[in-house]
Enzyme design. Structure first.
Site, PDB file in Angstrom:
ATOM      1  N   GLY A 185      -8.128  -6.654   4.102  1.00  0.00           N
ATOM      2  CA  GLY A 185      -9.000  -6.723   5.264  1.00  0.00           C
ATOM      3  C   GLY A 185      -8.477  -7.553   6.432  1.00  0.00           C
ATOM      4  O   GLY A 185      -9.178  -7.734   7.414  1.00  0.00           O
ATOM      5  N   ASP A 208       8.052 -47.207  -9.261  1.00  0.00           N
ATOM      6  CA  ASP A 208       8.827 -48.342  -8.768  1.00  0.00           C
ATOM      7  C   ASP A 208      10.251 -47.939  -8.422  1.00  0.00           C
ATOM      8  O   ASP A 208      10.806 -48.394  -7.426  1.00  0.00           O
ATOM      9  CB  ASP A 208       8.854 -49.467  -9.821  1.00  0.00           C
ATOM     10  CG  ASP A 208       7.675 -50.422  -9.640  1.00  0.00           C
ATOM     11  OD1 ASP A 208       7.170 -50.492  -8.497  1.00  0.00           O
ATOM     12  OD2 ASP A 208       7.273 -51.081 -10.615  1.00  0.00           O
ATOM     13  N   ARG A 234       3.822 -50.928 -23.304  1.00  0.00           N
ATOM     14  CA  ARG A 234       4.574 -51.765 -22.360  1.00  0.00           C
ATOM     15  C   ARG A 234       4.035 -53.182 -22.384  1.00  0.00           C
ATOM     16  O   ARG A 234       2.832 -53.416 -22.274  1.00  0.00           O
ATOM     17  CB  ARG A 234       4.455 -51.207 -20.944  1.00  0.00           C
ATOM     18  CG  ARG A 234       5.246 -52.032 -19.940  1.00  0.00           C
ATOM     19  CD  ARG A 234       5.139 -51.466 -18.543  1.00  0.00           C
ATOM     20  NE  ARG A 234       3.819 -51.715 -17.972  1.00  0.00           N
ATOM     21  CZ  ARG A 234       3.451 -51.284 -16.776  1.00  0.00           C
ATOM     22  NH1 ARG A 234       4.297 -50.565 -16.048  1.00  0.00           N
ATOM     23  NH2 ARG A 234       2.253 -51.542 -16.314  1.00  0.00           N
ATOM     24  N   CYS A 283       7.626 -42.003 -17.042  1.00  0.00           N
ATOM     25  CA  CYS A 283       6.202 -42.327 -17.116  1.00  0.00           C
ATOM     26  C   CYS A 283       5.588 -42.541 -15.755  1.00  0.00           C
ATOM     27  O   CYS A 283       4.433 -42.911 -15.634  1.00  0.00           O
ATOM     28  CB  CYS A 283       5.971 -43.541 -18.018  1.00  0.00           C
ATOM     29  SG  CYS A 283       6.734 -45.042 -17.382  1.00  0.00           S
ATOM     30  N   LYS A 321       0.832  -1.202   0.000  1.00  0.00           N
ATOM     31  CA  LYS A 321       0.000   0.000   0.000  1.00  0.00           C
ATOM     32  C   LYS A 321       0.866   1.252   0.000  1.00  0.00           C
ATOM     33  O   LYS A 321       0.667   2.167  -0.798  1.00  0.00           O
ATOM     34  CB  LYS A 321      -0.913  -0.021   1.228  1.00  0.00           C
ATOM     35  CG  LYS A 321      -2.069   0.933   1.156  1.00  0.00           C
ATOM     36  CD  LYS A 321      -2.931   0.819   2.413  1.00  0.00           C
ATOM     37  CE  LYS A 321      -3.744  -0.459   2.436  1.00  0.00           C
ATOM     38  NZ  LYS A 321      -4.276  -0.762   3.775  1.00  0.00           N
ATOM     39  N   MET A 337      -5.785  -6.966   8.341  1.00  0.00           N
ATOM     40  CA  MET A 337      -5.212  -6.199   9.451  1.00  0.00           C
ATOM     41  C   MET A 337      -6.038  -4.932   9.641  1.00  0.00           C
ATOM     42  O   MET A 337      -7.035  -4.723   8.994  1.00  0.00           O
ATOM     43  CB  MET A 337      -3.755  -5.882   9.158  1.00  0.00           C
ATOM     44  CG  MET A 337      -2.892  -7.123   9.226  1.00  0.00           C
ATOM     45  SD  MET A 337      -1.192  -6.757   8.881  1.00  0.00           S
ATOM     46  CE  MET A 337      -1.295  -6.142   7.236  1.00  0.00           C
ATOM     47  N   ARG A 375      -3.256   3.271   8.455  1.00  0.00           N
ATOM     48  CA  ARG A 375      -3.592   2.091   7.655  1.00  0.00           C
ATOM     49  C   ARG A 375      -2.470   1.066   7.609  1.00  0.00           C
ATOM     50  O   ARG A 375      -1.316   1.403   7.374  1.00  0.00           O
ATOM     51  CB  ARG A 375      -3.902   2.519   6.210  1.00  0.00           C
ATOM     52  CG  ARG A 375      -4.802   3.699   6.104  1.00  0.00           C
ATOM     53  CD  ARG A 375      -4.829   4.244   4.689  1.00  0.00           C
ATOM     54  NE  ARG A 375      -5.455   3.335   3.743  1.00  0.00           N
ATOM     55  CZ  ARG A 375      -5.439   3.530   2.436  1.00  0.00           C
ATOM     56  NH1 ARG A 375      -4.808   4.584   1.916  1.00  0.00           N
ATOM     57  NH2 ARG A 375      -6.038   2.675   1.637  1.00  0.00           N
ATOM     58  N   SER A 434      12.586 -45.375 -20.384  1.00  0.00           N
ATOM     59  CA  SER A 434      11.486 -44.637 -19.779  1.00  0.00           C
ATOM     60  C   SER A 434      11.567 -44.897 -18.283  1.00  0.00           C
ATOM     61  O   SER A 434      11.508 -46.040 -17.836  1.00  0.00           O
ATOM     62  CB  SER A 434      10.152 -45.121 -20.339  1.00  0.00           C
ATOM     63  OG  SER A 434       9.098 -44.490 -19.640  1.00  0.00           O
ATOM     64  N   THR A 479       9.197 -44.061 -12.433  1.00  0.00           N
ATOM     65  CA  THR A 479       9.679 -43.510 -11.160  1.00  0.00           C
ATOM     66  C   THR A 479       8.850 -43.939  -9.956  1.00  0.00           C
ATOM     67  O   THR A 479       9.275 -43.722  -8.826  1.00  0.00           O
ATOM     68  CB  THR A 479       9.755 -41.976 -11.217  1.00  0.00           C
ATOM     69  OG1 THR A 479       8.540 -41.486 -11.776  1.00  0.00           O
ATOM     70  CG2 THR A 479      10.924 -41.535 -12.056  1.00  0.00           C
ATOM     71  N   TYR A 513      11.169 -36.140 -22.972  1.00  0.00           N
ATOM     72  CA  TYR A 513       9.751 -35.882 -22.716  1.00  0.00           C
ATOM     73  C   TYR A 513       9.391 -36.333 -21.310  1.00  0.00           C
ATOM     74  O   TYR A 513      10.136 -37.086 -20.671  1.00  0.00           O
ATOM     75  CB  TYR A 513       8.876 -36.613 -23.746  1.00  0.00           C
ATOM     76  CG  TYR A 513       8.901 -38.112 -23.574  1.00  0.00           C
ATOM     77  CD1 TYR A 513       8.004 -38.746 -22.716  1.00  0.00           C
ATOM     78  CD2 TYR A 513       9.853 -38.895 -24.236  1.00  0.00           C
ATOM     79  CE1 TYR A 513       8.064 -40.119 -22.519  1.00  0.00           C
ATOM     80  CE2 TYR A 513       9.913 -40.252 -24.042  1.00  0.00           C
ATOM     81  CZ  TYR A 513       9.019 -40.865 -23.175  1.00  0.00           C
ATOM     82  OH  TYR A 513       9.079 -42.210 -22.965  1.00  0.00           O
TER      83      TYR A 513
END
Ligand code: ADP
Ligand code: MG
Ligand code: MG
Length: 915
Positions: free
Chosen positions: A110, A801, A643, A864, A32, A112, A101, A796, A799, A884
């Site tokens: 609003g 496992d 797979r 994957c 402010k 404080m 203020r 691939s 993640t 990717y």
């Protein structure tokens, strides 16, 4: 010399010098204060004043005292302010009044305290009446001061003031505040002062400097008030920042019919539409507008009543928007026809308007496309793809009430009529709740945050409820005025239709409609969200730039692409429509579970000879081929990674315990029909029993043990690909072998499968590109990736496992038993199943990529696991050189945005190797 604790609004250059940057100024003077200073510098009409720094607040909070020099500096700044305003603080002949203020670095609307009209005393009042000839206004201002002082400095309850006032009004037969006369307000002042004295045990202070001192301290203290602390917790703002205090010359919107006060957004904060949205009230002060107590007028109406002020206002706000390059939320007051700006800040907004404003501003040339992409965080996209009420369900339901659609989204929950109850039911009873109130106040925020939705019967689109709900993405309807809420009986009513506390209601913040009961929700379509589509295209363009990353050998490369995990053609179609550039994981086992196939699968498993097994598999082949056909067709032109079968065989068999019970009961009852078959099946299942099946005969191990299954699968894949190719569809099948731990496994299985692939292409007289690769989900595979890449053309990272095996945690057990404790005790920074563990699992990935690419420079690398849709994990994938990430179709848009964000963050940087 004491430190500089106080900056006049025109000392912004000094503040900048001290703080070093605009960011620093915002930290020092608060949002402010820095806004007021910045506007003053730009020549915008701002009432003169000064800011006490957040540093002073933090000193005060540790010592409980004003730091040395602060008070003197405030007095000196007040002198300058008096001069600029041409008035004197506490002087009945020509009094200066000020407001005190709060204002922290990050706006907390609003949360404080702010106190208006400081400087009024019994004496000053008399002087002001003479000066203005407007006793009504003066007495009204005075009673406001007494009330605000009592409630904010001494935490008195609003009720103790509001109650006698309501009584007074009803005695007089008044409905509105505007009916109160000067005499009435004067009588109220004396009542308020009595109430004050009764509670505080001393008179309302007649020393104006004491007023300023106590008010400043109260604002400092409000930083640690419950409201503010709750709010900061919910928005992750640090408690250490502290608040600044702004002492601002009062200007009066309650001086008659040529005065007023209002708030406005330069664009619609709910939809993002480029149109001023705001409300104002004539002859009113301060919070009257936001409190939603009186009926407000739209800003656009001002063009008729005060054309000059209107045009000046539009001009100023237009400039502010250009200056801050963002939608502004402004507060203003008109005093006897003169416009004053009291605040400007970047406005809070909904997810939808965040996207629309970013896209519009880029199209307007105000910001770049990169800026636009960066302004939208992944969770905004997440919110936009959240469920909405099903159109059919809405058609069948009866609308209970209608209000202002203040914050979009669908919410279903049990109605509760106060914040504490709503919070309690949500937190302790784990219920979905909707908080229903006539209107909300800052004290209600905890209940709103805990609820699925908010419904109020009063207030407009800039009311407190609306602003807070938008910020937290809570669906909200305000001003549903046909609803009568009875807080004592704890019911709400529309034309005799009663909803009791605890009953289910559905709130559609997008349309403003309320329904009784639970409405069904469904996922929104992306196609209709044109702004989001545009933004995501920009995001894709950024990530696809050819020089985003530099490979270890110096070649340039783009950022990460986003692919999707999809098992069925319909998922693939959704993924594609959400922008996926390939399928990173198609699981094939579900294809075996379908009712008409499962018996064949079971016979195949139980087969005693290879011939028998092949016979059953041949029955499965055509249906498998059809599955893949649909997938290739949906992904025309894009790669599809399939797979091969992964789970242990017992998953395809009936439940052992149940079967055992059946067999026993048949034996007891002497039933013989079908018994031998069941006994045989039971024996077979017993034979398949493993003590730790997830680490047992599955993945590539199963393929080596029983190669016929994957041979059939590969044949089905290539036959489907060939058929599609002959139909003109561009196919790129990639066959993924799961759970490899040593290259020897690939050496055993892969050549057999490749032979089938080649054979099919020869049979069908067609060729297309294809790959064979593996999932890296066992630490040993990551460590020996250089060897594995001799066969695998792609990696691939599975993640899920890989995380389980690297940590040695079983995910279900860990999440159920100890992960929460681990995270709360700081043993783990986050749940590693949600956010990739960079030091451990991430390091293994990094190593595997480096070693793999040393063997095979064009090795394709993806991920994957669930992490593929998590922005922080996507960042890591970018850093280490993944081509990717693949995630659930629903997360594809989020991942696309995240990929662009990291591309911009690391643009032109080298991929980081593990050395
Ligand atoms: P918040 O941070 O909660 O918005 P503010 O400090 O902005 O609190 O004050 C709330 C309202 O009080 C403002 O919107 C404005 O209408 C009124 N107000 C504050 N200071 C002044 C002033 N100097 N003159 C007139 N009105 C003021
Ligand atoms: Mg304000
Ligand atoms: Mg796995």
């Amino acid at each position: 010399m004491a430190k500089k604790w106080v900056y006049l609004f025109d000392e912004v250059a000094e503040a900048e010098k001290y703080a070093g940057s605009w960011e620093g100024v915002r930290g020092l003077l608060g949002g402010k204060g820095s806004g007021l200073a910045d506007m003053t510098r730009a020549g915008v009409p701002v009432p003169p004043g000064f800011t006490v720094t957040t540093e002073a607040c933090n000193e005060f909070r540790t010592t409980g005292k004003f730091p040395e020099g602060l008070w003197d500096q405030m007095l000196a700044a007040l002198k300058v302010t008096e001069k600029k305003a041409g008035k004197k603080f506490g002087d009945p002949a020509d009094p200066l009044l000020v407001s005190c203020r709060s204002g922290a670095k990050f706006s907390m609307p609003g949360m404080m305290n702010t106190i208006l009209n400081i400087g009024l005393t019994d004496q000053v009042v008399e002087g002001m009446i003479k000066l203005t000839g407007n006793p009504r206004f003066v007495w009204d201002s005075y009673r406001r001061l007494v009330e605000m002082f009592g409630t904010t400095v001494f935490n008195m309850d609003d009720e103790v003031f509001e109650h006698p006032m309501a009584e007074y009004k009803s005695k007089k037969g008044y409905k509105l505040d505007t009916e109160m006369t000067a005499e009435d307000w004067k009588a109220e002042v004396s009542t308020f002062k009595d109430v004050y004295k009764k509670h505080i045990k001393s008179d309302f202070p007649q020393d104006v400097y004491k007023q300023m001192e106590l008010a400043t301290k109260a604002v400092f203290e409000s930083w640690m008030g419950k409201r503010a602390v709750d709010y900061r917790k919910a928005t992750a703002i640090s408690d250490d920042l502290g608040t600044a205090v702004n002492i601002v010359t009062m200007v009066f919107g309650n001086m008659g019919d040529d005065s007023g006060t209002g708030v406005a957004f330069t664009r619609n904060p709910s939809t993002g539409e480029k149109k001023m949205m705001g409300e104002y009230l004539m002859n009113a002060q301060g919070e009257d507008v936001v409190a939603g107590i009186r009926n407000t007028q739209q800003i656009a109406e001002m063009v008729n009543s005060m054309p000059e002020v209107y045009h000046q206002f539009m001009d100023i706000t237009g400039k502010l928007e250009k200056h801050y390059k963002d939608m502004q939320d402004v507060e203003f007051t008109i005093e006897r026809g003169k416009l004053w700006m009291l605040q400007t800040r970047n406005g809070k907004r909904t997810a939808a308007s965040t996207v629309k404003i970013a896209v519009d501003m880029a199209n307007e040339g105000l910001i770049t496309k990169e800026d636009a992409v960066l302004r939208v965080t992944p969770d905004v996209v997440d919110a936009l793809l959240h469920p909405q009420f099903d159109e059919n369900a809405k058609k069948k339901a009866i609308v209970y009430a209608k209000g202002v659609n203040a914050s979009p989204g669908a919410a279903v929950g049990q109605a509760y009529f106060d914040a504490d109850k709503a919070e309690k039911m949500a937190k302790e009873e784990k219920q979905a709740t909707i908080m229903v109130r006539p209107f909300t106040k800052p004290d209600d925020v905890h209940g709103m945050i805990a609820s699925q939705g908010v419904l109020t019967s009063e207030g407009g689109a800039t009311s407190h409820a609306a602003v807070v709900a938008r910020q937290f993405g809570i669906p909200c309807i305000v001003g549903a005025s046909m609803i009568k809420i009875d807080l004592v009986k704890r019911i709400m009513e529309v034309d005799g239709n009663i909803v009791k506390e605890g009953e289910w209601i559905s709130v559609d913040g997008t349309t403003g409609q309320v329904y009784v009961g639970k409405l069904v929700t469904s996922a929104p379509s992306l196609e209709e969200q044109t702004d989001l589509l545009t933004l995501l295209t920009w995001a894709d363009d950024i990530a696809a730039r050819k020089d985003i990353r530099v490979l270890p050998d110096g070649r340039k490369a783009p950022g990460v692409q986003v692919w999707a995990n999809a098992d069925y053609p319909k998922d693939a179609r959704r993924a594609r429509s959400y922008g996926a550039k390939g399928i990173g994981l198609c699981r094939t086992e579900h294809m075996f579970f379908e009712t008409e196939r499962l018996p064949i699968v079971q016979k195949m498993i139980l087969a005693e000879t290879s011939e028998e097994r092949t016979k059953q598999l041949n029955l499965l082949l055509p249906t498998q081929r059809k599955d893949f056909d649909g997938l290739f067709e949906a992904m025309d032109g894009y790669p599809v990674i399939i797979r091969l079968i992964d789970p242990p065989l017992h998953e395809f068999m009936p439940d052992e315990e149940k079967l055992f019970e059946e067999v026993v009961s048949m034996r007891v009852k002497g039933e013989t029909k079908g018994l031998p078959e069941k006994e045989k099946l039971l024996a077979a299942i017993k034979g398949l029993h493993e003590s730790n099946p997830m680490m047992g005969l599955r993945g590539v191990r199963l393929s080596i043990y029983m190669p016929e299954i994957v041979e059939m699968q590969v044949r089905a894949i290539f036959e489907a690909a060939a058929d599609c190719s002959l139909r003109g569809i561009v196919v790129h099948p990639e066959v993924m072998i799961p759970l490899t731990g040593t290259v020897k496994e690939l050496e055993w299985i892969q050549p057999r499968l490749e032979r089938i692939a080649k054979a099919v292409m020869e049979e069908k007289k067609v060729t297309f590109t294809y790959k064979f690769g593996t999932m890296i989900e066992i630490p040993r595979a990551a460590v020996t990736a250089g060897e594995i890449a001799k066969l695998a053309q792609f990696f691939s990272f599975g993640t899920n496992d890989l995380t389980q095996m690297t940590f040695g945690y079983s995910r279900d057990d860990a999440e159920r038993n100890f992960l929460v404790t681990y995270v709360s005790q700081g043993i783990l920074p986050k749940n590693p199943f949600q956010t990739l563990d960079r030091e451990g699992v991430g390091k293994l990935m990094q190593m595997a990529i480096n070693d793999g690419r040393r063997t095979r420079p064009d090795l394709e690398v993806g991920i994957c696991g669930e992490h593929g849709g998590d922005p922080e994990s996507i960042e890591w994938c970018h850093i280490i050189g993944n081509n990717y990430v693949s995630c659930s179709p629903f997360r594809v848009p989020i991942a696309r945005l995240a990929a662009a964000h990291v591309a911009l963050k690391y643009a032109g940087k080298k991929i980081v190797e593990d050395k």
